[in-house]
Structures are given as structure tokens and as C-alpha cells.
Design an enzyme around this catalytic site. Structure first.
Site, PDB file in Angstrom:
ATOM      1  N   TYR A 108       0.875  -1.171   0.000  1.00  0.00           N
ATOM      2  CA  TYR A 108       0.000   0.000   0.000  1.00  0.00           C
ATOM      3  C   TYR A 108       0.911   1.218   0.000  1.00  0.00           C
ATOM      4  CZ  TYR A 108      -3.505   3.382   1.609  1.00  0.00           C
ATOM      5  OH  TYR A 108      -4.329   4.481   1.728  1.00  0.00           O
ATOM      6  N   ASP A 147      -2.103  -1.284  -4.146  1.00  0.00           N
ATOM      7  CA  ASP A 147      -2.440   0.091  -4.482  1.00  0.00           C
ATOM      8  C   ASP A 147      -1.131   0.873  -4.531  1.00  0.00           C
ATOM      9  OD1 ASP A 147      -3.243   2.709  -4.590  1.00  0.00           O
ATOM     10  OD2 ASP A 147      -4.456   2.664  -2.765  1.00  0.00           O
TER      11      ASP A 147
END
Length: 252
Positions: A108, A147
Site C-alpha cells: 500500500y 495500491d
């Protein structure tokens, strides 16, 4: 082996939004989550109804913030947290599972924030993360998912011109970070298999962006050269709701 990556924007929140039926529909061997927004014990509690999977988590020091998880039917030989740099290891952003033939790293990536105040930190993160995955790759191939908080090219966001060098996720510095991963030999699997397809993985909650498909492709699977030809499928599951992101997947 089917692998899915999904920024769930809160694991406890997504569990109230048909998460289990979405997971059943995807029928994956491994599910990687980002932005769990929960401590390790809270993630396990939230996912307690999940059967047939082993769950690994990495939570931030700050409660209710960031966090990653790997949920897998296939038992990894080893799971490790973080990248070994204290400055970057406070937010639970990296989790790595070692399988027989490859490392799976879910990440992330830090957001540069609306006023780009965190962009210098983001650049330092990108450089450190690249060194981390290159060190892993010296042992066996690496599959990176998560992400990455950057749209790579104009095709990867609905409104490139107004956002370029003004919005977090589409500054040249962030694009350079992904370019450096690609230059190091990591292939963007979706773009490799779907060179012209316009599909997004994240939409703002504002102004009906998802209904109008005003989105960004910022969630990826990146594969080492040695894995590139093993990737048979790469998909973006924008039919699945529950978060401001949708899941992405590969079959290897």
C-alpha cells in the site's frame, strides 16, 4: 493459481458490504488486501467468518490507519513484514509471502496527499521499495500487487491533463517511481495483456464519479521477467463494489 489484490478501504467496513460473496465469486487462491485500517487482532476478528484460508496481517502503529493482509489457501513457506527501514516500517504497508516459485509482495504505497506535502516522503519510499524488491528478486522471482497510488500513463485516468503535476497520483515524480520499477524488469501485467483497454480501479466518492466512470487505474500486479510469460490472465473487476477501489487479479 489465481491471485486477487484489493484496497478495501477498511476491512471492517467492507465486511458489511457483501465481501464474503464477492470473495466467493472471485474464487481465488490468494487475496491481498490494502488499507485494512485495523490492528492485527481486529483484522482476524473481522475475517473470522472466512473459512478455508490462512490470514496474515501487518498493521500500522497508528490505529485505524493503513495496513495490509494476505489471505491464502496455499500455505506460504514464510511470511515477512515491512522492508527493514524504520522510517518506512511504521504504517504496515508491506507484507511478503514466500511460495515455492516466487515471492508475493503486497504493498500500500503512501499517498502524496492533496497538497502534495508528502511527495518528498513518497519519493524516498519509492526508491527504498525498489531496492527491497530487487533484493528479493536476487533469490527468486517476485510478484508485486497492491495500491501503488499512481496512474502510469494518460490512458490510466479519465482526466490526465488537469491532474498532471497537480494531483497526488499523477505527478511526474510518482510516474518516475513506477517507471523505475518497470525499468528494473517488472511488467505491468494488465497493460501487457490489454495494451489499449481503458479500465479504472479507483473512483472518488464525490460527484458520482464511479457511476460516470471518472476513475484512475492505480492498483496493479507487477511481475518479474521470469514470471511475465506465466501470467495467463489479468483482470480489473469493476463489477465488484464495497470500496472506492475494485479488485484486480491475475492467473499464473
Amino acid at each position: 493459481m489465481k491471485l486477487v489484490s484489493w484496497n478495501v478501504n477498511g476491512v471492517r467496513a467492507v465486511m458489511k458490504k457483501e465481501f464474503l460473496s464477492s470473495l466467493a465469486a472471485m474464487d481465488c487462491d490468494v487475496l491481498c488486501l490494502q488499507e485494512t485500517k485495523a490492528q492485527d487482532d481486529q483484522v482476524l476478528e473481522a475475517l473470522s467468518e472466512l473459512k478455508g484460508y490462512e490470514i496474515f496481517t501487518n498493521s500500522a502503529v497508528k490505529k485505524g490507519y493503513s495496513g495490509t493482509s494476505i489471505i491464502t489457501r496455499v500455505k506460504p513457506s514464510e511470511v515477512s513484514k515491512d522492508i527493514g527501514i524504520e522510517e518506512h516500517d511504521q504504517e504496515g504497508r508491506v507484507l511478503c509471502a514466500q511460495f515455492d516459485d516466487f515471492y508475493l509482495v503486497t504493498v500500500y504505497t503512501p499517498n502524496s496527499q492533496n497538497d502534495l506535502r508528502r511527495l518528498p516522503y513518497r519519493q524516498a519510499w519509492d526508491a527504498a521499495f525498489l531496492e527491497y524488491v530487487k533484493a528479493l528478486e536476487s533469490k527468486k522471482p517476485v510478484l508485486i500487487c497492491g495500491d501503488l497510488n499512481v496512474a502510469h500513463r494518460d490512458i490510466d485516468l479519465a482526466r490526465p491533463k488537469p491532474n498532471y503535476n497537480k494531483s497526488a497520483g499523477y505527478t511526474q515524480a510518482e510516474i518516475d517511481g513506477l517507471d523505475n520499477l518497470v525499468a528494473a524488469g517488472f511488467t505491468d501485467t494488465f497493460r501487457h495483456l490489454h495494451p489499449e483497454e481503458v479500465k479504472y480501479t479507483w473512483w472518488s466518492y464525490r460527484a458520482g464519479a464511479r457511476e460516470r466512470n471518472v476513475g484512475w487505474r492505480i492498483d496493479y500486479f507487477l511481475a518479474s521477467k521470469a514470471l511475465k510469460e506465466s501470467v495467463q490472465q489479468a483482470h480489473i473487476h469493476n463489477e465488484i463494489f464495497g470500496s472506492d477501489h475494485c479488485p484486480v487479479s491475475v492467473v499464473i
